[in-house]
Scaffold this motif. Sequence first.
Motif, short mmCIF file in Angstrom:
data_model
loop_
_atom_site.label_atom_id
_atom_site.label_comp_id
_atom_site.label_asym_id
_atom_site.label_seq_id
_atom_site.Cartn_x
_atom_site.Cartn_y
_atom_site.Cartn_z
N MET A 167 -15.63 -29.57 -83.46
CA MET A 167 -16.67 -30.50 -83.96
C MET A 167 -16.73 -30.45 -85.48
N THR A 168 -16.73 -31.64 -86.09
CA THR A 168 -16.85 -31.72 -87.55
C THR A 168 -18.34 -31.51 -87.92
N PRO A 169 -18.62 -31.21 -89.18
CA PRO A 169 -20.04 -30.94 -89.54
C PRO A 169 -20.97 -32.13 -89.30
N PHE A 170 -20.43 -33.36 -89.26
CA PHE A 170 -21.30 -34.55 -89.25
C PHE A 170 -22.32 -34.54 -88.11
N PHE A 171 -21.84 -34.29 -86.89
CA PHE A 171 -22.75 -34.30 -85.73
C PHE A 171 -23.11 -32.88 -85.28
N GLU A 172 -22.88 -31.92 -86.15
CA GLU A 172 -23.09 -30.53 -85.75
C GLU A 172 -24.49 -30.29 -85.20
N GLY A 173 -24.56 -29.53 -84.13
CA GLY A 173 -25.87 -29.19 -83.57
C GLY A 173 -26.36 -30.20 -82.54
N ILE A 174 -25.61 -31.31 -82.35
CA ILE A 174 -26.04 -32.29 -81.33
C ILE A 174 -25.21 -32.05 -80.06
N PRO A 175 -25.87 -31.62 -79.00
CA PRO A 175 -25.11 -31.30 -77.78
C PRO A 175 -24.72 -32.58 -77.03
N PRO A 176 -23.76 -32.47 -76.11
CA PRO A 176 -23.40 -33.64 -75.29
C PRO A 176 -24.63 -34.18 -74.55
N VAL A 177 -24.71 -35.49 -74.45
CA VAL A 177 -25.86 -36.12 -73.79
C VAL A 177 -25.59 -36.15 -72.29
N SER A 178 -26.60 -35.75 -71.50
CA SER A 178 -26.38 -35.82 -70.05
C SER A 178 -27.54 -36.53 -69.37
N PHE A 179 -27.33 -36.85 -68.11
CA PHE A 179 -28.36 -37.56 -67.32
C PHE A 179 -29.43 -36.56 -66.88
N GLU A 180 -30.68 -36.84 -67.24
CA GLU A 180 -31.78 -35.95 -66.83
C GLU A 180 -32.81 -36.67 -65.96
N GLY A 181 -32.62 -37.95 -65.71
CA GLY A 181 -33.53 -38.69 -64.83
C GLY A 181 -34.70 -39.30 -65.58
N PRO A 182 -35.38 -40.27 -64.94
CA PRO A 182 -36.42 -41.07 -65.60
C PRO A 182 -37.59 -40.27 -66.14
N ASP A 183 -37.84 -39.07 -65.61
CA ASP A 183 -39.00 -38.31 -66.08
C ASP A 183 -38.72 -37.46 -67.30
N SER A 184 -37.46 -37.40 -67.71
CA SER A 184 -37.13 -36.55 -68.85
C SER A 184 -37.81 -37.07 -70.12
N THR A 185 -38.27 -36.13 -70.94
CA THR A 185 -38.85 -36.53 -72.24
C THR A 185 -37.90 -36.17 -73.39
N ASN A 186 -36.74 -35.68 -73.03
CA ASN A 186 -35.73 -35.35 -74.05
C ASN A 186 -35.21 -36.65 -74.66
N PRO A 187 -35.41 -36.86 -75.96
CA PRO A 187 -34.99 -38.14 -76.55
C PRO A 187 -33.49 -38.34 -76.56
N LEU A 188 -32.73 -37.28 -76.39
CA LEU A 188 -31.28 -37.43 -76.35
C LEU A 188 -30.73 -37.10 -74.96
N ALA A 189 -31.40 -37.64 -73.95
CA ALA A 189 -30.87 -37.53 -72.58
C ALA A 189 -30.80 -38.94 -72.01
N TYR A 190 -29.87 -39.14 -71.08
CA TYR A 190 -29.88 -40.41 -70.34
C TYR A 190 -30.96 -40.30 -69.27
N ARG A 191 -31.84 -41.29 -69.25
CA ARG A 191 -32.87 -41.27 -68.21
C ARG A 191 -32.49 -42.22 -67.07
N HIS A 192 -31.59 -43.16 -67.35
CA HIS A 192 -31.18 -44.14 -66.32
C HIS A 192 -29.67 -44.20 -66.15
N TYR A 193 -28.94 -43.91 -67.21
CA TYR A 193 -27.47 -43.99 -67.10
C TYR A 193 -26.95 -42.72 -66.44
N ASN A 194 -26.66 -42.86 -65.17
CA ASN A 194 -26.17 -41.74 -64.36
C ASN A 194 -24.76 -42.16 -63.92
N PRO A 195 -23.73 -41.79 -64.73
CA PRO A 195 -22.41 -42.41 -64.60
C PRO A 195 -21.85 -42.44 -63.18
#
Length: 434
Positions: free
Chosen positions: A1-29
């Motif tokens: 990982m280059t420094p530009f996005f450092e510290g940002i983990p991969p985004v995953s599906f957490e479901g509609p109730d998640s309050t994590n702003p960097l989670a998929y709440r509807h996109y469940n591949p």
Amino acid sequence: MTPFFEGIPPVSFEGPDSTNPLAYRHYNPDEIVLGKPMKDHLRFSVAYWHSFAWEGGDPFGAHTFERPWHPQDSMERAKIKADAAFDMFDILGQPYFCWHDADIRPEGDSFADSLSNLEEIIDYFGEKMATRDVKLLWGTANMFSHRRWMGGAATNPDPEVFAYSAATVKACMDATMKLGGQNYVLWGGREGYETLLNTDMSRELDHMGRFLNMVVDYKHKIGFEGTILVEPKPQEPSKHQYDYDAATCFGFLQKYGLEKEVKLNLEQGHAILAGHSFEHELATASALGVLGSIDMNRNDYQSGWDTDQFPNNVPEVALAYYHILKAGGLGKGGTNFDAKLRRQSLDPVDLIASHVGGMDVCARGLTAAAAMVEDGGLKNALTERYSGWDTKGAQQMLDSDFDTIFASVLSGEIAPQPRSGRQERLENYVNRFV
Ligand code: XUL
Ligand code: CO
């Protein structure tokens, strides 16, 4: 990982109730929607130009973004940009990306220099793609930014620009094929005119038709299996663009014998600029057999120009995917975010959040559309509305002629009875799903 996005983990599906702003709440591949995984319906793609090449300028001010790869004038920085782009693809996990030649390589001093820069960066992409799942949805040539294209590319009054354009598209098609691209796009940003006082329209249309035939011939010559797509847009940057909308493009393709060879890449914002809804453009392309792919970015409804914003209106997106599902899906096409951040959204995390939000809006739209398909309410309403055409008499009429029809109307056998179009009831129905 280059420094530009450092510290940002991969985004995953957490479901509609998640309050994590960097989670998929509807996109469940992998969620199955109408028999296939959601990711295979949507086929999301990141647009390299807005996310990585655009520097945040507008007509009143220069760049607001200061990325480690700016200014974009060396191969070294083109590679730093590529490293950051592929880091973002790893974080988002979207399956595709798209580019113009000018987004990914610096312009050289000559055509040969630019070509060698392009080839070098394509090899660099190839190495990165070999270790990842991300694929190329489409490649395209930017034949609208550099001053040489100011009077058009294939439609330029100067045959030397036509030649330069042909060589440019050949190079970009080769590069697209080398990376296994699924499509090749032509958006004619300057294929149009400012004033008829200096424009020979019929000659320009003939040149554009000939050019597109050369594109198709070259596709067959090299065995490129992707689809050739043209992208309609009514104006901006040209005052009048030849590829105004889906219907205009189809007429053009038919005139030049290309309607079986070329499909359309429809953009939501371009549909609105043309005074249509997006679903109008999708239904038109589908009815004419030329629906290819989509750019899912919206405009600002008050400003009246092409602002290329990320989608955020679920009901609109749902109706678009309803028509796409009805048409049998996007095939080799996909959902490209031809969308850029607002120029005050400076942080690297804004790039991630914008895509996460756009993907979630599309996922919600797709599932709403799929629920409408499964329920069948709209389909049944159509079946009923057109049921008169299922009778033998109505079908025979289509095979008859004016005199026969005239005789049956005159005899009094025919007496039309107006019936409700039920628009509000159908709008209420759609509201149940969105
Ligand atoms: C411009 C536009 C382009 C095309 C590719 O409005 O949509 O980005 O998608 O050239
Ligand atoms: Co576009």
